[in-house]
Every structure is written in structure tokens, then in C-alpha cells.
Motif scaffolding. Structure first.
Motif, short mmCIF file in Angstrom:
data_model
loop_
_atom_site.label_atom_id
_atom_site.label_comp_id
_atom_site.label_asym_id
_atom_site.label_seq_id
_atom_site.Cartn_x
_atom_site.Cartn_y
_atom_site.Cartn_z
N PRO A 183 0.90 -1.10 -0.07
CA PRO A 183 0.00 -0.02 -0.05
C PRO A 183 0.78 1.13 -0.04
O PRO A 183 1.88 1.39 0.53
CB PRO A 183 -0.67 -0.06 1.35
N SER A 184 0.16 2.29 -0.66
CA SER A 184 1.28 3.61 -0.64
C SER A 184 0.06 4.66 -0.88
O SER A 184 -1.24 4.58 -1.03
CB SER A 184 2.05 3.79 -2.16
N GLN A 185 0.53 5.97 -0.79
CA GLN A 185 -0.26 7.11 -0.73
C GLN A 185 -0.05 8.14 -1.90
O GLN A 185 0.02 9.26 -1.79
CB GLN A 185 -0.14 7.84 0.74
N VAL A 186 0.11 7.29 -3.07
CA VAL A 186 0.67 8.32 -4.15
C VAL A 186 -0.39 9.09 -4.71
O VAL A 186 -0.05 9.97 -5.61
CB VAL A 186 1.33 7.09 -5.17
N GLY A 187 -1.76 8.59 -4.80
CA GLY A 187 -2.63 9.22 -5.23
C GLY A 187 -2.94 8.63 -6.83
O GLY A 187 -2.47 7.65 -7.21
N ALA A 188 -3.29 9.77 -7.67
CA ALA A 188 -3.49 9.41 -8.98
C ALA A 188 -2.51 10.22 -9.80
O ALA A 188 -2.11 11.23 -9.69
CB ALA A 188 -4.95 9.87 -9.41
N PRO A 189 -1.96 9.68 -10.86
CA PRO A 189 -2.11 7.96 -11.25
C PRO A 189 -1.52 7.39 -10.30
O PRO A 189 -0.74 7.62 -9.37
CB PRO A 189 -1.42 7.94 -12.51
N ASP A 190 -1.95 5.96 -10.06
CA ASP A 190 -1.34 4.98 -9.26
C ASP A 190 -0.68 3.66 -10.20
O ASP A 190 -0.74 3.77 -11.41
CB ASP A 190 -2.40 4.49 -8.23
N MET A 191 -0.24 2.89 -9.42
CA MET A 191 0.41 1.83 -10.01
C MET A 191 -0.37 1.13 -11.01
O MET A 191 0.27 0.60 -11.92
CB MET A 191 1.17 0.80 -8.98
N ALA A 192 -1.62 0.67 -10.82
CA ALA A 192 -2.34 0.11 -11.98
C ALA A 192 -2.54 1.15 -13.04
O ALA A 192 -2.76 0.34 -14.21
CB ALA A 192 -4.02 -0.29 -11.33
N ASP A 193 -2.47 2.26 -12.93
CA ASP A 193 -2.49 2.99 -14.20
C ASP A 193 -1.30 2.97 -14.96
O ASP A 193 -1.42 3.11 -16.08
CB ASP A 193 -2.76 4.55 -13.80
N CYS A 194 -0.14 2.79 -14.38
CA CYS A 194 1.22 2.62 -14.97
C CYS A 194 1.71 1.07 -14.74
O CYS A 194 2.71 1.13 -14.30
CB CYS A 194 2.06 3.57 -14.35
N ALA A 195 0.81 0.12 -15.10
CA ALA A 195 1.13 -1.13 -14.76
C ALA A 195 2.43 -1.74 -15.27
O ALA A 195 3.25 -2.38 -14.36
CB ALA A 195 -0.01 -2.05 -15.04
N PRO A 196 2.93 -1.46 -16.53
CA PRO A 196 4.24 -2.07 -16.92
C PRO A 196 5.29 -1.41 -16.40
O PRO A 196 6.32 -2.00 -15.77
CB PRO A 196 4.17 -1.66 -18.53
N ALA A 197 5.26 0.02 -16.14
CA ALA A 197 6.42 0.63 -15.45
C ALA A 197 6.36 0.06 -14.10
O ALA A 197 7.51 -0.07 -13.43
CB ALA A 197 6.12 2.14 -15.31
N ALA A 198 5.24 -0.01 -13.33
CA ALA A 198 5.43 -0.65 -12.02
C ALA A 198 6.03 -2.07 -11.66
O ALA A 198 6.85 -2.20 -11.11
CB ALA A 198 3.91 -0.55 -11.48
N ALA A 199 5.35 -2.99 -12.71
CA ALA A 199 5.92 -4.49 -12.80
C ALA A 199 7.45 -4.50 -13.09
O ALA A 199 8.10 -5.11 -12.50
CB ALA A 199 5.00 -5.14 -14.02
N LEU A 200 7.84 -3.54 -14.15
CA LEU A 200 9.32 -3.46 -14.33
C LEU A 200 10.13 -3.13 -13.10
O LEU A 200 11.06 -3.70 -13.09
CB LEU A 200 9.46 -2.34 -15.50
N ALA A 201 9.66 -2.10 -12.47
CA ALA A 201 10.71 -1.81 -11.27
C ALA A 201 10.70 -2.95 -10.35
O ALA A 201 11.67 -3.34 -9.65
CB ALA A 201 9.90 -0.48 -10.64
N ARG A 202 9.33 -3.62 -9.98
CA ARG A 202 9.21 -4.94 -9.26
C ARG A 202 10.13 -5.94 -9.55
O ARG A 202 11.09 -6.74 -9.14
CB ARG A 202 7.92 -5.14 -9.03
N LEU A 203 9.99 -6.22 -10.91
CA LEU A 203 10.80 -7.56 -11.38
C LEU A 203 12.39 -7.01 -11.20
O LEU A 203 13.05 -8.05 -11.17
CB LEU A 203 10.35 -7.62 -12.90
N ALA A 204 12.68 -5.93 -11.74
CA ALA A 204 14.01 -5.65 -11.77
C ALA A 204 14.74 -5.94 -10.38
O ALA A 204 15.97 -6.09 -10.23
CB ALA A 204 14.37 -4.01 -12.13
N ALA A 205 14.03 -5.53 -9.35
CA ALA A 205 14.40 -5.78 -7.81
C ALA A 205 14.70 -7.08 -7.59
O ALA A 205 15.16 -7.38 -6.59
CB ALA A 205 13.42 -4.73 -7.00
N MET A 206 13.95 -8.03 -8.07
CA MET A 206 14.08 -9.23 -7.77
C MET A 206 15.26 -10.26 -8.68
O MET A 206 15.74 -11.21 -8.35
CB MET A 206 12.48 -10.15 -8.32
N ILE A 207 15.86 -9.44 -9.50
CA ILE A 207 17.30 -9.92 -10.10
C ILE A 207 18.36 -9.91 -9.44
O ILE A 207 18.58 -9.08 -8.58
CB ILE A 207 17.37 -9.45 -11.77
#
Length: 346
Positions: free
Chosen positions: A322-346
Motif C-alpha cells: 500500500p502507498s499514498q501516491v494518489g492518481a495516477p497509481d501503479m495500476a494506471d502505469c502497470a508495465p512501469a510498476a511491474a518493471l521496477a518490481r521485477l528488476a528488484a528481483m534479479i
């Protein structure tokens, strides 16, 4: 070395970036208009605006995906990928930078140019890969301003039949219809008005942004580029643009009449999603109660799709802390959010 990542999604119309901290919580989510087809200077300007809104962006690693290589500014995908990679290297200087190459994973910028056809338009795979690592199975439905991605996943893997834009179009996994920029003449051939079916004018008079502005469902941050006629973005202005599609002026009916017309176009788009989903689900790879995972600024349609299909709905934002970023949120920018998360896993 820094422990946090910024994911970038370089689109042909919008530029998106998501900054995650070390536990996967959003520090910043930014989306800005970027009409790349008008010149690469718009990408530079967009990067400037994004960096202004992020927290100390120079101390982060960066991961990049793209669809902007399709812009008709470029002769072809190879040139587009090469140019976009070059710009990001130039702008981010010595900061750690990786490029997403779909099934090939993250690669360094030099190798990305050699893998241009895997780098091109791979952003959907980042979102689906993250979803598959968290949710046992489901159908990712990412509805943006311009396009819709329909991506099945199961048993920890993406089960899409297509990888390139061409293949995904053929298999119904990529629909060129979104909730803001799609011309109405591409959505339907005719519409009901005053008791008869009226053929639509084949002109760029109105877009889906006008439809969902009249149905009061369009988020403010979903439609960042000029309207079809370059005029204001109000319900009355949208009604005026819809009227032109029928060869009429806005005075031909009242606001309720134009809302009914907008609701018809919304239903046409939903029916298109239903048909594409039915074809994908006919493969028999997903259980009857596998959820619809909704993402993008048009995910209000994904939620409606889940209801029509009789399936549970999950918001893409629930995959993150959970975060307090407001709009847009991570679902609005899903590929960018997913990319940051996936990169952190490598």
C-alpha cells in the motif's frame, strides 16, 4: 549500490514512470503526455517532467520498456528501439540502466539494440510476468488510453500465444481500442439515434475519451493529449464532437440523448472485450473462476468485463505494498510498476 528502482514505460503518446522503494512501495508514479510522433524532443521534455516529480531519481537504478518505437517518426522498429535506448542512456548518464527484452529478460543497452524485436512493445509481458508470479492464474486486462492487452497466465507463467504486435493482434491478445484516444469510427460503423440506425462519418471527429467523459467514468489523468478538435474537454464539448459523428449539431438532442449515445458506444467497446475474452477463454487453459486482473486507466471496463464473465476481479494495484501516491497509481502505469518490481528481483 542503490536498492531501489525506477521503471520507465516509453509510449508513443504517454510517458510513464514508477519509483519503488526497497520494500516495493511506490515513492512516485508519474504519467505525462509525450506525442513522440511529433519529434524526439517531446521525449526529452517528458523525461524532464518525470524527473521533477520523482524522489532523488539520480540515486536509483532504472529499467526501461517501450512501445514508442512504433511511432511513425521512425522508419521501423530497429531505428525506434535504437533511438529510445540512446536517449535514455544520454539522459540518465552513468546511472545503472537495464532494458526489458520480454522473454530474454533484462539486458544492457548495447545488447538491447541487437534484440530490438524482443525489446519492441514488450511492456505487456512485464505486467503479465509479475502477475503470474503472485496470482496462481488469471486474465490480465490492461486497458489504456489507446490499446488493450488481454494476457492469460497460469502456473507461474504467461500463456499468451503471441509475442510480437502482429501475432498478438492475430490471436486477439492486443486490441487497438482504449478509453481516450480511439477514434469512434474505429469502434463502430453505425449508432442508434432518434429511432434509426445512423452510419458514422469516417472522420476523426470524436474519440472514446468523449464517450467516457459523458458517462462520467474517465479519470482526469487518462486523457492528456488534445481532443479531436483541439477544444475543451467538457461534457458539452464531448457531446458536440459526438454530434458531428452523426452529421448533426449538439442542439439535435439534450444532454441525456448524448449520454444515451455515449452509453451505446461504451457497450460496443465492452462487447468487443467480451468477444476477445471468450475466444481466449475457449482455449480451456484457465479455471472457470480464474480472476480478471484489471490494469490501466480504463480498468473500470475490466471490472465490468469481470462481472459479465462471472469471474472475480482483482486490481493490479493490489500486487504492491500500500502507498499514498494518489492518481495516477501503479495500476494506471502497470508495465512501469511491474518493471521496477521485477528488476528488484534479479
Amino acid at each position: 549500490m542503490p536498492e531501489t528502482w525506477i521503471g520507465w514505460d516509453l509510449g508513443g503518446a504517454n510517458l510513464k514512470a514508477v519509483q519503488l522503494d526497497a520494500v516495493g512501495r511506490a515513492l512516485g508514479v508519474v504519467q505525462v503526455a509525450c506525442p513522440l510522433w511529433q519529434g524526439v524532443e517531446h521525449l526529452h521534455a517528458g523525461i524532464d517532467r518525470v524527473l521533477e516529480h520523482l524522489v532523488d531519481p539520480r540515486s536509483h537504478r532504472h529499467a526501461v520498456t517501450m512501445t514508442g518505437e512504433l511511432a511513425d517518426l521512425f522508419e521501423g522498429r530497429d531505428q525506434g528501439v535504437s533511438t529510445l535506448v540512446s536517449v535514455m542512456c544520454e539522459r540518465l548518464g552513468e546511472e545503472p540502466l537495464l532494458i526489458y527484452a520480454g522473454a530474454a529478460g533484462f539486458v544492457d543497452p548495447l545488447r538491447a539494440v541487437d534484440l530490438a524485436h524482443q525489446v519492441a512493445s514488450a511492456n505487456w509481458m512485464a505486467s503479465a510476468t509479475l502477475a503470474a508470479s503472485i496470482v496462481p492464474e488469471g486474465l490480465l486486462v490492461d486497458i489504456g488510453s489507446t490499446t488493450t492487452d488481454l494476457v492469460p497466465f497460469a502456473e507461474g507463467a504467461v500463456s499468451a500465444w503471441g509475442t510480437t504486435d502482429h501475432e498478438r493482434l492475430r490471436h486477439g491478445e492486443l486490441l487497438y481500442a482504449g478509453v481516450a484516444r480511439t477514434p469512434l469510427m474505429a469502434l463502430a460503423k453505425r449508432a442508434p439515434f432518434d429511432g434509426v440506425w445512423v452510419p458514422l462519418m469516417a472522420e476523426h471527429f470524436a474519440t472514446t475519451g468523449d464517450v467516457y467523459r459523458l458517462t462520467d467514468e474517465l479519470p482526469d489523468h487518462a486523457d492528456l493529449l488534445p481532443s479531436a478538435d483541439g477544444r475543451e474537454k467538457t461534457p458539452m464539448a464531448s457531446a458536440r464532437r459526438l454530434a458531428r459523428m452523426l452529421g448533426l449539431d449538439v442542439e439535435a438532442t439534450d444532454r441525456q440523448g448524448w449520454q444515451r449515445l455515449a452509453e451505446y458506444f461504451a457497450e460496443v467497446q465492452l462487447q468487443g472485450l467480451m468477444e476477445a475474452s471468450a475466444c481466449l477463454l475457449s482455449r480451456g487453459e484457465l479455471a472457470a473462476k480464474a480472476p480478471v486482473l484489471g490494469a490501466g486507466v480504463g480498468r473500470f471496463l475490466a471490472r465490468r468485463l469481470a462481472e459479465r464473465l462471472g469471474r472475480p476481479y482483482i486490481g493490479f494495484e493490489s500486487l504492491f505494498a500500500p502507498s499514498q501516491v494518489g492518481a495516477p497509481d501503479m495500476a494506471d502505469c502497470a508495465p512501469a510498476a511491474a518493471l521496477a518490481r521485477l528488476a528488484a528481483m534479479i
